[in-house]
Design a protein around this motif. Structure first.
Motif, mmCIF file in Angstrom:
data_model
loop_
_atom_site.group_PDB
_atom_site.id
_atom_site.type_symbol
_atom_site.label_atom_id
_atom_site.label_comp_id
_atom_site.label_asym_id
_atom_site.label_seq_id
_atom_site.Cartn_x
_atom_site.Cartn_y
_atom_site.Cartn_z
ATOM 1 N N ASN A 328 0.817 -1.220 0.000
ATOM 2 C CA ASN A 328 0.000 0.000 0.000
ATOM 3 C C ASN A 328 0.849 1.269 0.000
ATOM 4 O OD1 ASN A 328 -2.426 -1.628 0.371
ATOM 5 N ND2 ASN A 328 -1.750 -1.869 2.487
ATOM 6 N N SER A 329 1.912 1.277 -0.797
ATOM 7 C CA SER A 329 2.859 2.395 -0.735
ATOM 8 C C SER A 329 3.285 2.859 -2.124
ATOM 9 C CB SER A 329 4.100 1.980 0.072
ATOM 10 O OG SER A 329 3.763 1.760 1.426
ATOM 11 N N VAL A 330 3.893 4.046 -2.144
ATOM 12 C CA VAL A 330 4.441 4.641 -3.360
ATOM 13 C C VAL A 330 5.927 4.869 -3.117
ATOM 14 C CG1 VAL A 330 4.317 6.564 -4.979
ATOM 15 C CG2 VAL A 330 2.239 5.793 -3.804
ATOM 16 N N ILE A 331 6.767 4.222 -3.925
ATOM 17 C CA ILE A 331 8.211 4.326 -3.759
ATOM 18 C C ILE A 331 8.779 5.041 -4.983
ATOM 19 C CG2 ILE A 331 10.330 3.099 -3.205
ATOM 20 C CD1 ILE A 331 8.100 2.616 -1.183
ATOM 21 N N LEU A 332 9.360 6.203 -4.785
ATOM 22 C CA LEU A 332 9.841 7.040 -5.885
ATOM 23 C C LEU A 332 11.216 6.590 -6.376
ATOM 24 C CD1 LEU A 332 8.560 10.587 -4.832
ATOM 25 C CD2 LEU A 332 7.406 8.794 -6.138
ATOM 26 N N PRO A 333 11.667 7.076 -7.538
ATOM 27 C CA PRO A 333 12.834 6.513 -8.228
ATOM 28 C C PRO A 333 14.115 6.495 -7.402
ATOM 29 C CG PRO A 333 11.667 8.014 -9.674
ATOM 30 C CD PRO A 333 11.041 8.160 -8.327
ATOM 31 N N GLY A 334 14.909 5.427 -7.646
ATOM 32 C CA GLY A 334 16.245 5.347 -7.082
ATOM 33 C C GLY A 334 16.312 4.960 -5.625
ATOM 34 N N THR A 335 15.183 4.687 -5.000
ATOM 35 C CA THR A 335 15.178 4.328 -3.581
ATOM 36 C C THR A 335 15.541 2.862 -3.394
ATOM 37 O OG1 THR A 335 13.698 6.048 -2.767
ATOM 38 C CG2 THR A 335 13.594 3.943 -1.637
ATOM 39 N N VAL A 336 16.256 2.566 -2.320
ATOM 40 C CA VAL A 336 16.623 1.204 -1.960
ATOM 41 C C VAL A 336 15.944 0.842 -0.647
ATOM 42 C CG1 VAL A 336 18.508 -0.357 -1.336
ATOM 43 C CG2 VAL A 336 18.841 1.358 -3.135
ATOM 44 N N VAL A 337 15.183 -0.247 -0.669
ATOM 45 C CA VAL A 337 14.558 -0.773 0.543
ATOM 46 C C VAL A 337 15.359 -2.004 0.941
ATOM 47 C CG1 VAL A 337 12.422 -1.611 1.582
ATOM 48 C CG2 VAL A 337 12.311 0.055 -0.292
ATOM 49 N N GLU A 338 16.113 -1.878 2.012
ATOM 50 C CA GLU A 338 17.058 -2.936 2.376
ATOM 51 C C GLU A 338 16.364 -4.147 3.005
ATOM 52 O OE1 GLU A 338 20.188 -1.321 4.765
ATOM 53 O OE2 GLU A 338 21.096 -0.221 3.086
ATOM 54 N N LYS A 339 17.142 -5.175 3.193
ATOM 55 C CA LYS A 339 16.675 -6.467 3.689
ATOM 56 C C LYS A 339 15.843 -6.324 4.965
ATOM 57 C CE LYS A 339 18.457 -11.036 4.976
ATOM 58 N NZ LYS A 339 19.668 -11.879 5.131
ATOM 59 N N ASP A 340 14.690 -6.987 4.959
ATOM 60 C CA ASP A 340 13.796 -7.097 6.126
ATOM 61 C C ASP A 340 13.139 -5.778 6.544
ATOM 62 O OD1 ASP A 340 14.324 -9.834 6.323
ATOM 63 O OD2 ASP A 340 16.110 -9.483 7.550
ATOM 64 N N ALA A 341 13.299 -4.722 5.763
ATOM 65 C CA ALA A 341 12.558 -3.486 6.047
ATOM 66 C C ALA A 341 11.084 -3.704 5.695
ATOM 67 C CB ALA A 341 13.128 -2.319 5.257
ATOM 68 N N VAL A 342 10.206 -2.996 6.409
ATOM 69 C CA VAL A 342 8.759 -3.118 6.192
ATOM 70 C C VAL A 342 8.184 -1.723 5.980
ATOM 71 C CG1 VAL A 342 6.552 -3.822 7.191
ATOM 72 C CG2 VAL A 342 8.604 -5.198 7.587
ATOM 73 N N ILE A 343 7.448 -1.532 4.875
ATOM 74 C CA ILE A 343 6.828 -0.241 4.560
ATOM 75 C C ILE A 343 5.364 -0.466 4.251
ATOM 76 C CG2 ILE A 343 6.845 1.764 3.020
ATOM 77 C CD1 ILE A 343 9.775 1.144 2.393
ATOM 78 N N ASP A 344 4.480 0.294 4.901
ATOM 79 C CA ASP A 344 3.040 0.172 4.651
ATOM 80 C C ASP A 344 2.401 1.555 4.721
ATOM 81 O OD1 ASP A 344 0.533 -1.241 4.270
ATOM 82 O OD2 ASP A 344 0.114 -0.832 6.384
ATOM 83 N N ARG A 345 1.533 1.841 3.758
ATOM 84 C CA ARG A 345 0.806 3.120 3.689
ATOM 85 C C ARG A 345 1.773 4.310 3.783
ATOM 86 N NH1 ARG A 345 -4.639 3.295 4.018
ATOM 87 N NH2 ARG A 345 -4.574 5.402 4.874
ATOM 88 N N ALA A 346 2.685 4.372 2.799
ATOM 89 C CA ALA A 346 3.715 5.409 2.833
ATOM 90 C C ALA A 346 4.023 5.918 1.433
ATOM 91 C CB ALA A 346 4.986 4.860 3.473
ATOM 92 N N ILE A 347 4.584 7.122 1.389
ATOM 93 C CA ILE A 347 5.202 7.668 0.186
ATOM 94 C C ILE A 347 6.667 7.905 0.526
ATOM 95 C CG2 ILE A 347 5.261 9.541 -1.494
ATOM 96 C CD1 ILE A 347 2.336 10.120 -0.859
ATOM 97 N N ILE A 348 7.561 7.241 -0.203
ATOM 98 C CA ILE A 348 8.991 7.361 0.050
ATOM 99 C C ILE A 348 9.616 8.121 -1.118
ATOM 100 C CG2 ILE A 348 11.129 6.144 0.559
ATOM 101 C CD1 ILE A 348 8.924 5.668 2.619
ATOM 102 N N GLY A 349 10.345 9.183 -0.810
ATOM 103 C CA GLY A 349 10.899 10.072 -1.834
ATOM 104 C C GLY A 349 11.994 9.440 -2.663
ATOM 105 N N GLU A 350 12.559 10.233 -3.570
ATOM 106 C CA GLU A 350 13.590 9.743 -4.485
ATOM 107 C C GLU A 350 14.916 9.514 -3.758
ATOM 108 O OE1 GLU A 350 13.813 11.679 -8.430
ATOM 109 O OE2 GLU A 350 12.308 13.073 -7.639
ATOM 110 N N ARG A 351 15.623 8.471 -4.220
ATOM 111 C CA ARG A 351 17.003 8.169 -3.797
ATOM 112 C C ARG A 351 17.140 7.992 -2.287
ATOM 113 N NH1 ARG A 351 16.801 12.242 -7.248
ATOM 114 N NH2 ARG A 351 17.036 13.706 -5.532
ATOM 115 N N CYS A 352 16.080 7.526 -1.656
ATOM 116 C CA CYS A 352 16.169 7.240 -0.230
ATOM 117 C C CYS A 352 16.800 5.871 -0.008
ATOM 118 C CB CYS A 352 14.776 7.259 0.410
ATOM 119 S SG CYS A 352 14.044 8.898 0.553
ATOM 120 N N ARG A 353 17.267 5.654 1.206
ATOM 121 C CA ARG A 353 17.731 4.329 1.610
ATOM 122 C C ARG A 353 17.025 3.976 2.919
ATOM 123 N NH1 ARG A 353 21.519 0.503 0.523
ATOM 124 N NH2 ARG A 353 22.213 1.739 -1.252
ATOM 125 N N ILE A 354 16.147 2.985 2.826
ATOM 126 C CA ILE A 354 15.441 2.507 4.010
ATOM 127 C C ILE A 354 16.259 1.347 4.556
ATOM 128 C CG2 ILE A 354 13.236 1.727 4.931
ATOM 129 C CD1 ILE A 354 13.196 4.504 3.488
#
Length: 385
Positions: A328-354
């Protein structure tokens, strides 16, 4: 230049302050949407599909990325011999120093020379920050049929939301008798979409008159349209039936992205007769790894999915590592969601590292939002806004 019947003027200088970190460095019309688009793509595509090939784009706030993106309009086939896409920023004139656009009407007024140069019979005034598909040719035909001097595109809204809009009160023939700007007790639910068609000479007359008024907000809804009604000009309401959303808040932007994921979406991106064009990069196809799971999502080119993605919009060049979960999320370009991270109901900006193991969770009433270039080592509650 061959005379153009209808000139489109797109108001694209909005700051979009309610989108906070997402519009820190770009104008609202340049905000990314739907896995590969920007918001302004929908208005430009509507022009192209409606046969309107001469477009003025009025920029102001943080225009660099928007100007670069639009270029000469070739992505929307607006670079023809008898048309074009023209960027129109505020400029210095011989009367004073540079003058920022003071309102929607003032923005068009400051570009009367451009209008005179194109010399259209009709002027279509549009916003560059709405998500919708609309055939402006049908609205122009309605305008001509009713011998209107001005036509306002309208849409039915719930009574509970009507006080947020400019409300049109009409007679049975759809001639507007009264305009109420954000009324506390609305008399109807026919709301202005901020889309107008004017006879050029009438528009020019009223813009000049409005510019001379020191007490005016120089706004179409607050000043110009009411002035025309006071003078008993034939102003009509064009009834639009279809999907239209003003994505002015985090929640509305998120919801508009989620709307695209329905089994029968209210706004189709796949209609071969009404394509949504965009200025795209060339990236390799997206990749789903051996442990990757993908369900009910839009995924852009160059994305690599090794974790679980469900009911989400994933832009190009996004990486979702093994064990990560995005729902249920929007992940903008160039972002990396690392191992075992959990994202729900979110907008994540460009080139982020979670970072690995981080959990980001929005609520039923508020979307978690992170801006561009953030490294998130621990969730910030509802996110940085």
């Amino acid at each position: 230049m061959q005379r153009t019947e209808c000139l489109a003027m797109i108001l694209a200088g909005g700051k979009g302050s309610r989108l906070g970190v997402l519009t820190k460095n770009v104008a609202k019309p340049a905000v990314l949407f739907g896995g590969k688009y920007r918001i302004i793509d929908f208005t430009l595509s509507n022009c192209r599909n409606s046969g309107i090939n001469t477009v003025g784009i009025l920029t102001q706030y943080q225009p660099l990325e928007l100007n670069w993106y639009i270029g000469n309009g070739s992505s929307w086939d607006l670079d023809s011999e008898h048309g074009g896409a023209f960027i129109l920023p505020p400029y210095m004139n011989d009367k004073d120093s540079s003058n920022w656009y003071q309102g929607t009407a003032d923005a068009i007024y400051q570009n009367l020379n451009f209008m005179d140069m194109i010399d259209p019979e009709y002027v279509l005034v549009l916003s560059g920050d709405h998500i919708y598909s609309m055939d402006y040719a049908k609205m122009l035909a309605f305008h001509k049929k009713h011998k209107a001097k001005a036509t306002v595109s309208t849409i039915q809204v719930p009574l509970s939301e009507a006080s947020r809009f400019g409300i049109m009160n009409t007679d049975p023939n759809l001639r507007i008798r009264e305009f109420e700007e954000k009324p506390k007790n609305p008399k109807s639910t026919l709301a202005s979409m901020g889309i107008y068609i004017f006879n050029k000479e009438v528009l020019k007359e009223y813009l000049i008159e409005d510019a001379e008024r020191k007490d005016s907000d120089h706004d179409f809804g607050k000043n110009v349209i009411p002035a025309m009604l006071n003078d008993k000009l034939p102003v009509f309401a064009y009834p639009f039936e279809g999907y239209w959303k003003d994505v002015g808040t985090f929640e509305s932007l998120w919801q508009a992205n989620m709307d695209l994921l329905a089994d029968d979406p209210p706004l189709s991106l796949n209609d071969p007769n009404w394509r949504i064009y965009a200025g795209n990069h060339s990236y390799p196809p997206h990749y789903v790894g051996p442990q990757g799971q993908l369900q009910s999502s839009l995924v852009g080119e160059g994305a690599a999915i090794s974790g679980k993605v469900s009911h989400s919009v994933i832009f190009y060049n996004v990486v979702v590592e093994e064990g990560a979960k995005v729902t249920n999320s929007v992940i903008l370009p160039g972002t990396v969601v690392e191992k075992d991270a959990v994202i729900d109901r979110a907008i994540i900006g460009e080139r982020c590292r979670i970072c690995a193991g981080v959990e980001i969770q929005g609520t039923n009433t508020e979307v978690a939002v992170y801006g561009n270039d953030e490294t998130v080592k621990a969730a910030k509650g509802k996110g940085a806004k």
